[in-house]
Design a protein around this motif. Sequence first.
Motif, PDB file in Angstrom:
ATOM      1  N   GLU A   1       3.206  10.235  -7.157  1.00 28.23           N
ATOM      2  CA  GLU A   1       4.042  10.588  -8.312  1.00 28.23           C
ATOM      3  C   GLU A   1       3.186  10.907  -9.530  1.00 28.23           C
ATOM      4  O   GLU A   1       3.471  11.863 -10.269  1.00 28.23           O
ATOM      5  CB  GLU A   1       5.019   9.454  -8.624  1.00 28.23           C
ATOM      6  CG  GLU A   1       6.104   9.292  -7.588  1.00 28.23           C
ATOM      7  CD  GLU A   1       6.952   8.062  -7.830  1.00 28.23           C
ATOM      8  OE1 GLU A   1       6.703   7.312  -8.816  1.00 28.23           O
ATOM      9  OE2 GLU A   1       7.870   7.822  -7.033  1.00 28.23           O
ATOM     10  N   ARG A   2       2.134  10.132  -9.757  1.00 28.35           N
ATOM     11  CA  ARG A   2       1.227  10.404 -10.885  1.00 28.35           C
ATOM     12  C   ARG A   2       0.532  11.751 -10.714  1.00 28.35           C
ATOM     13  O   ARG A   2       0.359  12.502 -11.674  1.00 28.35           O
ATOM     14  CB  ARG A   2       0.186   9.292 -11.009  1.00 28.35           C
ATOM     15  CG  ARG A   2       0.730   8.003 -11.522  1.00 28.35           C
ATOM     16  CD  ARG A   2      -0.360   6.957 -11.647  1.00 28.35           C
ATOM     17  NE  ARG A   2       0.208   5.654 -11.914  1.00 28.35           N
ATOM     18  CZ  ARG A   2      -0.205   4.524 -11.388  1.00 28.35           C
ATOM     19  NH1 ARG A   2      -1.240   4.519 -10.561  1.00 28.35           N
ATOM     20  NH2 ARG A   2       0.377   3.381 -11.678  1.00 28.35           N
ATOM     21  N   GLU A   3       0.129  12.052  -9.480  1.00 25.57           N
ATOM     22  CA  GLU A   3      -0.532  13.322  -9.205  1.00 25.57           C
ATOM     23  C   GLU A   3       0.416  14.490  -9.464  1.00 25.57           C
ATOM     24  O   GLU A   3       0.025  15.502 -10.054  1.00 25.57           O
ATOM     25  CB  GLU A   3      -1.037  13.346  -7.756  1.00 25.57           C
ATOM     26  CG  GLU A   3      -1.884  14.533  -7.413  1.00 25.57           C
ATOM     27  CD  GLU A   3      -3.179  14.582  -8.193  1.00 25.57           C
ATOM     28  OE1 GLU A   3      -3.629  15.704  -8.490  1.00 25.57           O
ATOM     29  OE2 GLU A   3      -3.734  13.521  -8.509  1.00 25.57           O
ATOM     30  N   ARG A   4       1.659  14.348  -9.043  1.00 24.85           N
ATOM     31  CA  ARG A   4       2.660  15.400  -9.313  1.00 24.85           C
ATOM     32  C   ARG A   4       2.870  15.581 -10.808  1.00 24.85           C
ATOM     33  O   ARG A   4       2.998  16.704 -11.286  1.00 24.85           O
ATOM     34  CB  ARG A   4       3.985  15.047  -8.631  1.00 24.85           C
ATOM     35  CG  ARG A   4       3.968  15.225  -7.152  1.00 24.85           C
ATOM     36  CD  ARG A   4       5.351  15.006  -6.564  1.00 24.85           C
ATOM     37  NE  ARG A   4       5.213  14.704  -5.159  1.00 24.85           N
ATOM     38  CZ  ARG A   4       5.829  13.720  -4.522  1.00 24.85           C
ATOM     39  NH1 ARG A   4       6.652  12.932  -5.169  1.00 24.85           N
ATOM     40  NH2 ARG A   4       5.632  13.529  -3.244  1.00 24.85           N
ATOM     41  N   GLU A   5       2.912  14.468 -11.535  1.00 20.91           N
ATOM     42  CA  GLU A   5       3.088  14.527 -12.994  1.00 20.91           C
ATOM     43  C   GLU A   5       1.902  15.246 -13.643  1.00 20.91           C
ATOM     44  O   GLU A   5       2.088  16.062 -14.555  1.00 20.91           O
ATOM     45  CB  GLU A   5       3.239  13.119 -13.564  1.00 20.91           C
ATOM     46  CG  GLU A   5       3.615  13.071 -15.019  1.00 20.91           C
ATOM     47  CD  GLU A   5       4.973  13.677 -15.297  1.00 20.91           C
ATOM     48  OE1 GLU A   5       5.097  14.297 -16.375  1.00 20.91           O
ATOM     49  OE2 GLU A   5       5.886  13.558 -14.465  1.00 20.91           O
TER      50      GLU A   5
ATOM     51  N   PHE B   1       0.821  -1.208   0.000  1.00 23.45           N
ATOM     52  CA  PHE B   1       0.000   0.000   0.000  1.00 23.45           C
ATOM     53  C   PHE B   1       0.855   1.257   0.000  1.00 23.45           C
ATOM     54  O   PHE B   1       0.498   2.263  -0.595  1.00 23.45           O
ATOM     55  CB  PHE B   1      -0.974   0.009   1.179  1.00 23.45           C
ATOM     56  CG  PHE B   1      -2.087  -0.981   1.028  1.00 23.45           C
ATOM     57  CD1 PHE B   1      -2.873  -1.007  -0.109  1.00 23.45           C
ATOM     58  CD2 PHE B   1      -2.333  -1.906   2.020  1.00 23.45           C
ATOM     59  CE1 PHE B   1      -3.900  -1.925  -0.257  1.00 23.45           C
ATOM     60  CE2 PHE B   1      -3.362  -2.836   1.886  1.00 23.45           C
ATOM     61  CZ  PHE B   1      -4.136  -2.837   0.742  1.00 23.45           C
ATOM     62  N   GLU B   2       2.021   1.203   0.683  1.00 25.57           N
ATOM     63  CA  GLU B   2       2.928   2.348   0.660  1.00 25.57           C
ATOM     64  C   GLU B   2       3.425   2.598  -0.751  1.00 25.57           C
ATOM     65  O   GLU B   2       3.475   3.737  -1.211  1.00 25.57           O
ATOM     66  CB  GLU B   2       4.113   2.106   1.585  1.00 25.57           C
ATOM     67  CG  GLU B   2       3.787   2.213   3.045  1.00 25.57           C
ATOM     68  CD  GLU B   2       4.955   1.841   3.927  1.00 25.57           C
ATOM     69  OE1 GLU B   2       6.097   1.709   3.407  1.00 25.57           O
ATOM     70  OE2 GLU B   2       4.748   1.669   5.133  1.00 25.57           O
ATOM     71  N   LEU B   3       3.808   1.519  -1.455  1.00 29.88           N
ATOM     72  CA  LEU B   3       4.281   1.668  -2.832  1.00 29.88           C
ATOM     73  C   LEU B   3       3.176   2.182  -3.741  1.00 29.88           C
ATOM     74  O   LEU B   3       3.398   3.046  -4.584  1.00 29.88           O
ATOM     75  CB  LEU B   3       4.813   0.326  -3.360  1.00 29.88           C
ATOM     76  CG  LEU B   3       6.119  -0.158  -2.757  1.00 29.88           C
ATOM     77  CD1 LEU B   3       6.451  -1.542  -3.267  1.00 29.88           C
ATOM     78  CD2 LEU B   3       7.245   0.807  -3.086  1.00 29.88           C
ATOM     79  N   ALA B   4       1.964   1.666  -3.544  1.00 33.48           N
ATOM     80  CA  ALA B   4       0.842   2.108  -4.367  1.00 33.48           C
ATOM     81  C   ALA B   4       0.545   3.579  -4.117  1.00 33.48           C
ATOM     82  O   ALA B   4       0.313   4.344  -5.065  1.00 33.48           O
ATOM     83  CB  ALA B   4      -0.394   1.258  -4.083  1.00 33.48           C
ATOM     84  N   SER B   5       0.569   4.003  -2.868  1.00 31.45           N
ATOM     85  CA  SER B   5       0.293   5.411  -2.581  1.00 31.45           C
ATOM     86  C   SER B   5       1.433   6.299  -3.071  1.00 31.45           C
ATOM     87  O   SER B   5       1.203   7.420  -3.522  1.00 31.45           O
ATOM     88  CB  SER B   5       0.050   5.620  -1.088  1.00 31.45           C
ATOM     89  OG  SER B   5       1.193   5.279  -0.349  1.00 31.45           O
ATOM     90  N   LYS B   6       2.661   5.798  -3.024  1.00 29.00           N
ATOM     91  CA  LYS B   6       3.801   6.559  -3.539  1.00 29.00           C
ATOM     92  C   LYS B   6       3.666   6.750  -5.050  1.00 29.00           C
ATOM     93  O   LYS B   6       3.879   7.840  -5.571  1.00 29.00           O
ATOM     94  CB  LYS B   6       5.106   5.827  -3.207  1.00 29.00           C
ATOM     95  CG  LYS B   6       6.342   6.574  -3.579  1.00 29.00           C
ATOM     96  CD  LYS B   6       7.579   5.816  -3.144  1.00 29.00           C
ATOM     97  CE  LYS B   6       8.836   6.566  -3.530  1.00 29.00           C
ATOM     98  NZ  LYS B   6      10.037   5.823  -3.134  1.00 29.00           N
ATOM     99  N   ARG B   7       3.285   5.684  -5.758  1.00 29.38           N
ATOM    100  CA  ARG B   7       3.069   5.785  -7.205  1.00 29.38           C
ATOM    101  C   ARG B   7       1.943   6.760  -7.527  1.00 29.38           C
ATOM    102  O   ARG B   7       2.030   7.543  -8.467  1.00 29.38           O
ATOM    103  CB  ARG B   7       2.742   4.415  -7.786  1.00 29.38           C
ATOM    104  CG  ARG B   7       3.909   3.487  -7.825  1.00 29.38           C
ATOM    105  CD  ARG B   7       3.525   2.160  -8.442  1.00 29.38           C
ATOM    106  NE  ARG B   7       4.567   1.188  -8.209  1.00 29.38           N
ATOM    107  CZ  ARG B   7       4.368  -0.075  -7.887  1.00 29.38           C
ATOM    108  NH1 ARG B   7       3.147  -0.536  -7.765  1.00 29.38           N
ATOM    109  NH2 ARG B   7       5.380  -0.876  -7.692  1.00 29.38           N
ATOM    110  N   GLU B   8       0.883   6.722  -6.720  1.00 24.90           N
ATOM    111  CA  GLU B   8      -0.243   7.630  -6.935  1.00 24.90           C
ATOM    112  C   GLU B   8       0.181   9.080  -6.716  1.00 24.90           C
ATOM    113  O   GLU B   8      -0.217   9.962  -7.479  1.00 24.90           O
ATOM    114  CB  GLU B   8      -1.400   7.269  -6.003  1.00 24.90           C
ATOM    115  CG  GLU B   8      -2.660   8.043  -6.250  1.00 24.90           C
ATOM    116  CD  GLU B   8      -3.222   7.848  -7.648  1.00 24.90           C
ATOM    117  OE1 GLU B   8      -3.775   8.829  -8.176  1.00 24.90           O
ATOM    118  OE2 GLU B   8      -3.122   6.751  -8.203  1.00 24.90           O
TER     119      GLU B   8
END
Length: 126
Positions: free
Chosen positions: A114-118, A105-112
């Motif tokens: 990053e996508r939001e920043r992009e 879940f930490e990795l998934a939220s980190k990816r999310e």
Amino acid sequence: MIFSSYIFIFAFLPIVWIGYHTLRHFNAYDSSKVFLVLASLFFYTFWKVEYLPILLGSIIINFLIALAITRGGLCGGLHSFFGAFGGFSSFSFVSLKKRLLCKRFELASKREREREREREREKAKL
């Protein structure tokens, strides 16, 4: 369920105590033991039912090891080692599963994030 909670003190404990002694009063000794086992399983799975298979697996493994020890199979030390290892490994599996899920879940939220920043960068470019 917690030992100091009201539901344990005023509901679970009296029901189990009365049920056990009622069965013992009518000489249903085996039924009273089964009743206690079922009450224990209910107590330990009151909040997390997903731990029931692990608890049952641990009980079955320990029962089979105790049965082998009493029948005089292999040396008791070896059975005791595997019994302790089996019990420890089943609960270690639960904690490992919990850690892996948290990491996932930490990795998934980190990816999310990053996508939001992009997305924000792309909006800023426009």
